[in-house]
Design an enzyme around this catalytic site. Structure first.
Site, PDB file in Angstrom:
ATOM      1  N   CYS A 115     -13.101   2.910  -6.456  1.00  0.00           N
ATOM      2  CA  CYS A 115     -12.740   2.843  -7.878  1.00  0.00           C
ATOM      3  C   CYS A 115     -13.745   2.086  -8.740  1.00  0.00           C
ATOM      4  CB  CYS A 115     -11.360   2.216  -8.036  1.00  0.00           C
ATOM      5  SG  CYS A 115     -10.078   3.233  -7.303  1.00  0.00           S
ATOM      6  N   HIS A 255     -10.439  -0.186 -15.407  1.00  0.00           N
ATOM      7  CA  HIS A 255     -10.074   0.861 -14.436  1.00  0.00           C
ATOM      8  C   HIS A 255      -8.561   1.031 -14.485  1.00  0.00           C
ATOM      9  CE1 HIS A 255      -9.519   3.132 -10.857  1.00  0.00           C
ATOM     10  NE2 HIS A 255      -8.987   2.140 -10.172  1.00  0.00           N
ATOM     11  N   ASN A 285      -4.411   7.384 -11.634  1.00  0.00           N
ATOM     12  CA  ASN A 285      -5.652   6.777 -11.157  1.00  0.00           C
ATOM     13  C   ASN A 285      -6.585   7.884 -10.652  1.00  0.00           C
ATOM     14  OD1 ASN A 285      -7.681   5.410  -9.819  1.00  0.00           O
ATOM     15  ND2 ASN A 285      -6.314   4.043  -8.691  1.00  0.00           N
TER      16      ASN A 285
HETATM   17  O1  UT7 Z   1      -7.458   1.789  -7.672  1.00  0.00           O
HETATM   18  C1  UT7 Z   1      -7.774   1.169  -6.489  1.00  0.00           C
HETATM   19  C2  UT7 Z   1      -6.999  -0.020  -6.208  1.00  0.00           C
HETATM   20  N1  UT7 Z   1      -5.601   0.277  -6.044  1.00  0.00           N
HETATM   21  C3  UT7 Z   1      -4.711  -0.467  -6.672  1.00  0.00           C
HETATM   22  O2  UT7 Z   1      -5.077  -1.317  -7.430  1.00  0.00           O
HETATM   23  C4  UT7 Z   1      -3.249  -0.258  -6.338  1.00  0.00           C
HETATM   24  C5  UT7 Z   1      -2.590  -1.572  -6.154  1.00  0.00           C
HETATM   25  N2  UT7 Z   1      -1.184  -1.490  -5.743  1.00  0.00           N
HETATM   26  C6  UT7 Z   1      -0.213  -1.037  -6.569  1.00  0.00           C
HETATM   27  O3  UT7 Z   1      -0.464  -0.600  -7.664  1.00  0.00           O
HETATM   28  C7  UT7 Z   1       1.212  -1.200  -6.107  1.00  0.00           C
HETATM   29  O4  UT7 Z   1       1.223  -1.983  -4.945  1.00  0.00           O
HETATM   30  C8  UT7 Z   1       1.956   0.131  -5.824  1.00  0.00           C
HETATM   31  C9  UT7 Z   1       2.183   0.877  -7.121  1.00  0.00           C
HETATM   32  C10 UT7 Z   1       1.155   0.975  -4.841  1.00  0.00           C
HETATM   33  C11 UT7 Z   1       3.317  -0.156  -5.225  1.00  0.00           C
HETATM   34  O5  UT7 Z   1       4.064  -1.008  -6.068  1.00  0.00           O
HETATM   35  P1  UT7 Z   1       4.727  -2.346  -5.516  1.00  0.00           P
HETATM   36  O6  UT7 Z   1       5.447  -2.931  -6.633  1.00  0.00           O
HETATM   37  O7  UT7 Z   1       3.646  -3.159  -4.874  1.00  0.00           O
HETATM   38  O8  UT7 Z   1       5.745  -1.792  -4.475  1.00  0.00           O
HETATM   39  P2  UT7 Z   1       5.913  -2.186  -2.933  1.00  0.00           P
HETATM   40  O9  UT7 Z   1       4.873  -1.494  -2.121  1.00  0.00           O
HETATM   41  O10 UT7 Z   1       6.044  -3.661  -2.810  1.00  0.00           O
HETATM   42  O11 UT7 Z   1       7.313  -1.542  -2.619  1.00  0.00           O
HETATM   43  C12 UT7 Z   1       8.540  -2.044  -3.195  1.00  0.00           C
HETATM   44  C13 UT7 Z   1       9.661  -1.117  -2.821  1.00  0.00           C
HETATM   45  C14 UT7 Z   1       9.696  -0.773  -1.331  1.00  0.00           C
HETATM   46  O12 UT7 Z   1      11.031  -0.635  -0.940  1.00  0.00           O
HETATM   47  P3  UT7 Z   1      11.772  -1.828  -0.156  1.00  0.00           P
HETATM   48  O13 UT7 Z   1      10.958  -2.064   1.088  1.00  0.00           O
HETATM   49  O14 UT7 Z   1      11.750  -2.994  -1.103  1.00  0.00           O
HETATM   50  O15 UT7 Z   1      13.125  -1.270   0.075  1.00  0.00           O
HETATM   51  C15 UT7 Z   1       9.033   0.565  -1.276  1.00  0.00           C
HETATM   52  O16 UT7 Z   1       9.423   1.334  -0.166  1.00  0.00           O
HETATM   53  O17 UT7 Z   1       9.506   0.131  -3.513  1.00  0.00           O
HETATM   54  C16 UT7 Z   1       9.524   1.200  -2.566  1.00  0.00           C
HETATM   55  N3  UT7 Z   1       8.665   2.261  -3.063  1.00  0.00           N
HETATM   56  C17 UT7 Z   1       9.120   3.222  -3.893  1.00  0.00           C
HETATM   57  N4  UT7 Z   1      10.321   3.456  -4.447  1.00  0.00           N
HETATM   58  C18 UT7 Z   1      10.452   4.506  -5.256  1.00  0.00           C
HETATM   59  C19 UT7 Z   1       7.354   2.473  -2.810  1.00  0.00           C
HETATM   60  N5  UT7 Z   1       6.941   3.568  -3.467  1.00  0.00           N
HETATM   61  C20 UT7 Z   1       8.018   4.041  -4.143  1.00  0.00           C
HETATM   62  C21 UT7 Z   1       8.214   5.147  -4.990  1.00  0.00           C
HETATM   63  N6  UT7 Z   1       9.428   5.333  -5.528  1.00  0.00           N
HETATM   64  N7  UT7 Z   1       7.215   6.009  -5.312  1.00  0.00           N
END
Ligand code: UT7
Length: 328
Positions: A115, A255, A285
């Protein structure tokens, strides 16, 4: 003679027509519009359909740019194609693109910094202008992320989209162009965001395909933690060392990975939201495409002399910032 800077003299971009909405994703994985919008800021993203690669999007972007600037493709000296999803491992997509647009006098190479690729590309492309070696350098940034996304993985498929942009760099002696850049990397973060197979370490095999190793792998929370601090810090660092303040920065061009990371960066720099380019809601993204897509969409609002701070964070880990004075 006054110092030569590499100025952006034209920008153009291309996004595919197909719109993948959050609603449609709700039918593909267990997710919902409310979660996606609140956790990422994304409402829809573009998908390149058909038997087409990243270079096909780049061809549209570059042809539009050449027309806009009123130059001939044969005048281009160098093409730096920043991409993580090249058409194929080799030849370089820069070579494929040069052929497609008729840039027969250009040499070129692909640059892969995930990225942060477009920032790395702008910084390196500028060197060829500043040194006097070249007069016209194309920096292209784009990805067909849909080619490496697992549409069964709800944590990653909701984020990424396809798109491509390009800028032309030319010499400027009036003080406009790329003024400064800070580029960083930390390979210890490599495992958190990668495509495990398809390279020389793990060539394609039945096993790699069965294990979904050709898809993007992201440990979202770990990446988020690094991204949110490092992107904000590096943007603040370039402002400090160039005596830029929230008052004299006209635009922050971040970004587009996650709206929460963008907000953290603008807050850290004290830059108000109306000076922050954000189009993540429409395109998600697009990896190497996000920054040129922003410049393209905001082009009509930009004024000669505007101070722009660009910042990115991505797989590698790679990150950086760049201070640019807009030239037209
Ligand atoms: O561009 C290159 C660099 N990349 C980035 O900068 C991305 C950085 N990371 C992120 O933007 C975020 O970590 C994500 C958007 C990928 C995920 O968001 P998060 O707030 O960090 O969610 P999480 O992974 O901590 O998951 C929280 C909960 C989980 O459920 P439990 O374990 O709490 O029951 C996930 O399973 O949300 C769940 N979850 C979803 N729920 C509904 C994960 N994806 C989804 C989804 N819809 N699409």
């Amino acid at each position: 003679m006054s110092k030569v800077h590499a100025a952006i003299t034209a920008v153009h971009a291309y996004v595919p027509e197909y719109i993948l909405t959050n609603k449609e994703l709700e039918g593909m994985v267990e997710t919902n519009d409310e979660w996606i919008v609140s956790r990422t800021g994304i409402k829809e993203r573009r998908i390149l359909k058909g038997n087409l690669g990243t270079s096909d999007m780049a061809t549209h972007a570059v042809e539009g740019l050449i027309k806009k600037r009123g130059i001939k493709a044969t005048e281009i000296d160098l093409i730096i194609f920043c991409t993580t999803t090249p058409d194929m491992v080799f030849p370089a997509s820069a070579n494929i693109l040069a052929h497609k647009v008729g840039a027969v006098n250009a040499w070129g190479y692909d640059l892969n910094a995930a990225c942060s690729g477009f920032l790395y590309g702008l910084a390196t492309g500028s060197q060829f202008i500043e040194s006097g070696k070249h007069q016209k350098v194309l920096v292209v940034g784009g990805d067909k992320m849909s080619s490496i996304i697992n549409y069964k993985d709800r944590a990653s498929c909701i984020i990424f989209g396809d798109g491509c942009g390009a800028v032309l760099l030319e010499p400027n002696t009036e003080g406009f162009g790329v003024i400064d850049s800070i580029l960083k990397s930390d390979g210890s973060g490599g495992d958190y965001l990668c495509q495990k197979a398809g390279g020389s370490l793990r060539p394609a095999s039945h096993e790699t395909v069965d294990n979904d190793e050709h898809f993007l792998h992201q440990e979202g929370q770990a990446v988020f933690k690094f991204a949110v601090t490092n992107m904000a810090d590096v943007a603040a660092e370039i402002m400090d060392r160039n005596n830029l303040t929230s008052k004299n920065v006209d635009w922050l061009v971040p970004h587009q990975a996650n709206k929460r990371i963008i907000d953290a960066t603008s807050n850290r720099c004290g830059i108000e939201s109306d000076k922050v380019m954000i189009n993540i809601e429409k395109y998600g993204n697009t990896t190497n495409g996000t920054i040129p897509l922003c410049l393209w969409e905001w082009e009509s609002k930009l004024k000669k002399g505007d101070n722009l701070v660009l910042a990115a964070f991505g797989g590698g880990f790679t990150w950086g910032s760049l201070y640019l004075r807009w030239a037209y």
